[in-house]
Design an enzyme around this catalytic site. Structure first.
Site, mmCIF file in Angstrom:
data_model
loop_
_atom_site.group_PDB
_atom_site.id
_atom_site.type_symbol
_atom_site.label_atom_id
_atom_site.label_comp_id
_atom_site.label_asym_id
_atom_site.label_seq_id
_atom_site.Cartn_x
_atom_site.Cartn_y
_atom_site.Cartn_z
ATOM 1 N N CYS A 1 0.652 -1.065 -0.152
ATOM 2 C CA CYS A 1 -0.044 -0.079 -0.065
ATOM 3 C C CYS A 1 0.879 1.434 0.298
ATOM 4 O O CYS A 1 2.072 1.311 0.688
ATOM 5 C CB CYS A 1 -0.954 -0.102 1.587
ATOM 6 N N HIS B 1 -9.283 -3.713 -2.387
ATOM 7 C CA HIS B 1 -8.192 -2.730 -1.403
ATOM 8 C C HIS B 1 -8.647 -1.560 -1.487
ATOM 9 O O HIS B 1 -8.402 -0.745 -0.561
ATOM 10 C CB HIS B 1 -6.641 -2.981 -2.139
ATOM 11 N N GLU B 2 -8.838 -0.905 -2.682
ATOM 12 C CA GLU B 2 -9.278 0.574 -2.586
ATOM 13 C C GLU B 2 -10.820 0.727 -1.899
ATOM 14 O O GLU B 2 -10.894 1.907 -1.336
ATOM 15 C CB GLU B 2 -9.433 1.112 -4.117
ATOM 16 N N HIS C 1 -10.222 1.182 1.683
ATOM 17 C CA HIS C 1 -9.758 2.560 2.028
ATOM 18 C C HIS C 1 -10.883 3.422 2.233
ATOM 19 O O HIS C 1 -10.666 3.929 3.320
ATOM 20 C CB HIS C 1 -8.739 3.098 0.933
HETATM 21 ZN ZN ZN Z 1 -3.498 1.352 -0.158
#
Ligand code: ZN
Length: 203
Positions: free
Chosen positions: A113, A155-156, A159
């Site tokens: 990341c 993953h996004e 976030h």
């Molecule tokens: Zn990330």
């Protein structure tokens, strides 16, 4: 003119732990957000990365950019590409994404990341997902993704929910990216997990 690159905030900044706010269509079309998208694209490309979420540049809004450029795949062996089910993804914007798991079979690979640079760990991600979102024109889009693209989307969207990969990683596989490159590059993840006794429970 090249858009200005934005500083990426690091793990420890509370903005990475907040749930983002949705953007209204009129906001998406505003000059400010259109400029922000350009700057996030440039920031992601320079980093370089394959995704960047607004909290990573200090904004708690539900906006992310994604792009896996063909040149990212140039140095990969065809077998590795096939194993990771990785294909190029053209640049696109995700606004207010809602992610649904389509195939929950866990696929394990190392990931990193930009908000925790220099480290990687094994993270199990669903094999296939569907994402409903708005694009950069505030038009609804549905994305069906599998493999590496599905990993990027998970993953996004994490976030935007205040979740970072370290929350999901197999902690015993957490390592410096340099060590990973020296010791484990190209090695099957199962071998690495075995060598590190990744599934060993704590006493
Ligand atoms: Zn990330």
């Amino acid at each position: 003119m090249t858009p200005r690159v934005l500083p990426i905030v690091a793990l420890g900044n509370p903005v990475l732990r907040q749930v983002g706010r949705d953007l209204a269509p009129a906001e998406i079309l505003s000059k400010d957000v259109q400029q922000l998208i350009e700057r996030m694209r440039e920031t992601m490309r320079r980093a370089p990365g394959v995704g960047l979420a607004a909290p990573q540049i200090g904004l708690s809004v539900n906006l992310a950019v994604v792009e896996d450029r063909p040149e990212n795949l140039d140095d990969m062996e065809p077998e590795e590409r096939a194993k990771k089910d990785r294909e190029a993804v053209p640049f696109h914007v995700l606004v207010n994404p809602r992610l649904e798991v389509v195939d929950a079979v866990p696929i394990r690979f190392f990931e990193g990341c930009l908000s925790l640079s220099g480290f990687v760990a094994v993270v199990a991600r669903a094999r296939a997902v569907r994402v409903q979102a708005l694009d950069h024109r505030a038009s609804p889009v549905t994305i069906d993704a599998h493999g590496w693209y599905a990993r990027i989307l998970q993953h996004e969207t994490d976030h935007l929910n205040g979740i970072v990969y370290v929350d999901r990683m197999e902690t015993r596989t957490f390592m410096s990216a340099d060590d990973h490159a020296v010791q484990w590059a190209g090695m099957p993840v199962e071998i690495v997990r075995g060598a590190l006794d990744a599934s060993r429970p704590l006493p």
